[in-house]
Motif scaffolding. Structure first.
Motif, PDB file in Angstrom:
ATOM      1  N   SER A  57      43.835  34.366  22.068  1.00 29.41           N
ATOM      2  CA  SER A  57      42.411  34.693  22.117  1.00 29.41           C
ATOM      3  C   SER A  57      42.021  35.262  23.482  1.00 29.41           C
ATOM      4  O   SER A  57      41.295  36.253  23.569  1.00 29.41           O
ATOM      5  CB  SER A  57      41.577  33.444  21.809  1.00 29.41           C
ATOM      6  N   LEU A  58      42.518  34.655  24.555  1.00 30.32           N
ATOM      7  CA  LEU A  58      42.218  35.151  25.896  1.00 30.32           C
ATOM      8  C   LEU A  58      42.828  36.525  26.131  1.00 30.32           C
ATOM      9  O   LEU A  58      42.210  37.392  26.757  1.00 30.32           O
ATOM     10  CB  LEU A  58      42.708  34.159  26.954  1.00 30.32           C
ATOM     11  N   GLN A  59      44.035  36.758  25.609  1.00 33.43           N
ATOM     12  CA  GLN A  59      44.663  38.077  25.745  1.00 33.43           C
ATOM     13  C   GLN A  59      43.841  39.144  25.029  1.00 33.43           C
ATOM     14  O   GLN A  59      43.672  40.252  25.531  1.00 33.43           O
ATOM     15  CB  GLN A  59      46.093  38.049  25.203  1.00 33.43           C
ATOM     16  N   GLU A  60      43.305  38.812  23.863  1.00 39.72           N
ATOM     17  CA  GLU A  60      42.451  39.758  23.132  1.00 39.72           C
ATOM     18  C   GLU A  60      41.177  40.062  23.917  1.00 39.72           C
ATOM     19  O   GLU A  60      40.737  41.207  23.991  1.00 39.72           O
ATOM     20  CB  GLU A  60      42.115  39.197  21.742  1.00 39.72           C
ATOM     21  N   LYS A  61      40.586  39.033  24.525  1.00 40.57           N
ATOM     22  CA  LYS A  61      39.384  39.240  25.330  1.00 40.57           C
ATOM     23  C   LYS A  61      39.682  40.122  26.545  1.00 40.57           C
ATOM     24  O   LYS A  61      38.892  40.989  26.895  1.00 40.57           O
ATOM     25  CB  LYS A  61      38.801  37.903  25.776  1.00 40.57           C
ATOM     26  N   ILE A  62      40.805  39.903  27.178  1.00 44.88           N
ATOM     27  CA  ILE A  62      41.205  40.720  28.335  1.00 44.88           C
ATOM     28  C   ILE A  62      41.379  42.172  27.912  1.00 44.88           C
ATOM     29  O   ILE A  62      40.918  43.092  28.595  1.00 44.88           O
ATOM     30  CB  ILE A  62      42.493  40.164  28.976  1.00 44.88           C
ATOM     31  N   THR A  63      42.010  42.392  26.777  1.00 39.50           N
ATOM     32  CA  THR A  63      42.208  43.751  26.272  1.00 39.50           C
ATOM     33  C   THR A  63      40.872  44.436  26.022  1.00 39.50           C
ATOM     34  O   THR A  63      40.680  45.600  26.388  1.00 39.50           O
ATOM     35  CB  THR A  63      43.051  43.728  24.978  1.00 39.50           C
ATOM     36  N   LYS A  64      39.915  43.721  25.426  1.00 37.60           N
ATOM     37  CA  LYS A  64      38.587  44.292  25.171  1.00 37.60           C
ATOM     38  C   LYS A  64      37.867  44.614  26.477  1.00 37.60           C
ATOM     39  O   LYS A  64      37.218  45.655  26.595  1.00 37.60           O
ATOM     40  CB  LYS A  64      37.743  43.328  24.330  1.00 37.60           C
ATOM     41  N   LEU A  65      37.964  43.727  27.467  1.00 35.04           N
ATOM     42  CA  LEU A  65      37.324  43.979  28.762  1.00 35.04           C
ATOM     43  C   LEU A  65      37.950  45.186  29.466  1.00 35.04           C
ATOM     44  O   LEU A  65      37.238  45.999  30.063  1.00 35.04           O
ATOM     45  CB  LEU A  65      37.413  42.743  29.656  1.00 35.04           C
ATOM     46  N   GLU A  66      39.270  45.299  29.404  1.00 31.29           N
ATOM     47  CA  GLU A  66      39.940  46.453  30.009  1.00 31.29           C
ATOM     48  C   GLU A  66      39.490  47.748  29.346  1.00 31.29           C
ATOM     49  O   GLU A  66      39.231  48.746  30.029  1.00 31.29           O
ATOM     50  CB  GLU A  66      41.458  46.305  29.909  1.00 31.29           C
ATOM     51  N   GLN A  67      39.357  47.746  28.036  1.00 36.02           N
ATOM     52  CA  GLN A  67      38.898  48.935  27.309  1.00 36.02           C
ATOM     53  C   GLN A  67      37.458  49.268  27.695  1.00 36.02           C
ATOM     54  O   GLN A  67      37.110  50.425  27.896  1.00 36.02           O
ATOM     55  CB  GLN A  67      39.014  48.717  25.795  1.00 36.02           C
ATOM     56  N   LEU A  69      36.015  48.607  30.524  1.00 36.30           N
ATOM     57  CA  LEU A  69      36.030  49.174  31.876  1.00 36.30           C
ATOM     58  C   LEU A  69      36.480  50.630  31.870  1.00 36.30           C
ATOM     59  O   LEU A  69      35.971  51.447  32.641  1.00 36.30           O
ATOM     60  CB  LEU A  69      36.935  48.353  32.796  1.00 36.30           C
ATOM     61  N   LYS A  70      37.419  50.979  31.007  1.00 38.47           N
ATOM     62  CA  LYS A  70      37.876  52.369  30.912  1.00 38.47           C
ATOM     63  C   LYS A  70      36.751  53.281  30.426  1.00 38.47           C
ATOM     64  O   LYS A  70      36.670  54.432  30.828  1.00 38.47           O
ATOM     65  CB  LYS A  70      39.071  52.481  29.962  1.00 38.47           C
TER      66      LYS A  70
END
Length: 164
Positions: A57-67, A69-70
């Motif tokens: 779940s945390l990895q998915e949240k990190i991926t969404k935040l990185e996207q 930011l892009k």
């Protein structure tokens, strides 16, 4: 010191083993570590199995935040000033300048402005005004003026435009 760490590990394992429900649930590991040859590996595997959904779940949240930011738009500001001071000859008022941004904004920015210098004859009434008009993504118009009997020898208006 090593024996204390080992005792804490065994105590933690005992607490986890005894606190687990007797009937396995879909999220509870099926294996009983007390009957495994490698107790530590079994304990680590069971612990990982319990926290793995949270990690995912945390990895998915990190991926969404990185996207996010892009895709973020760059917020920026530009600034400048206009003015006139022509001693001993009084400038002609109003002074109006069309300001063109170095790089256009995506949308019309917010423009903040104000008088940063005035030189007024002490024998007259003090009347000075600055105005911003026609703000677009490419630029705006800034005017400094006086009226009636005011004797304005010089004035400067400073501005800042901020946006995306």
């Amino acid at each position: 010191m090593k024996s204390i760490g080992s005792m804490l590990l065994v105590a933690s394992a005992f607490v986890l083993a005894t606190a687990s429900p007797t009937t396995p649930s879909p999220t509870t590991p099926q294996s009983d570590c007390w009957y495994e040859d490698d107790f530590t590996a079994c304990f680590v595997n069971q612990t990982y199995a319990k926290v793995q959904p949270k990690i995912t779940s945390l990895q998915e949240k990190i991926t969404k935040l990185e996207q996010s930011l892009k895709n973020r738009k760059e917020f920026r500001c530009e600034s400048g000033s206009i003015g006139d001071a022509n001693w001993p000859t009084m400038p002609t008022w109003p002074l109006t300048k069309n300001i063109k941004f170095k790089t256009p904004f995506e949308t019309a920015p917010t423009v903040t402005y104000g008088l940063s210098y005035i030189d007024i004859d002490v024998s007259s009434q003090d009347r000075v005004r600055s105005e911003v008009a026609s703000v677009t993504n490419a630029g705006f118009q800034l005017t400094v003026t006086t009226w009636q009997s005011s004797k304005l020898w010089g004035a400067r208006a400073t501005w800042m435009a901020c946006g995306i």
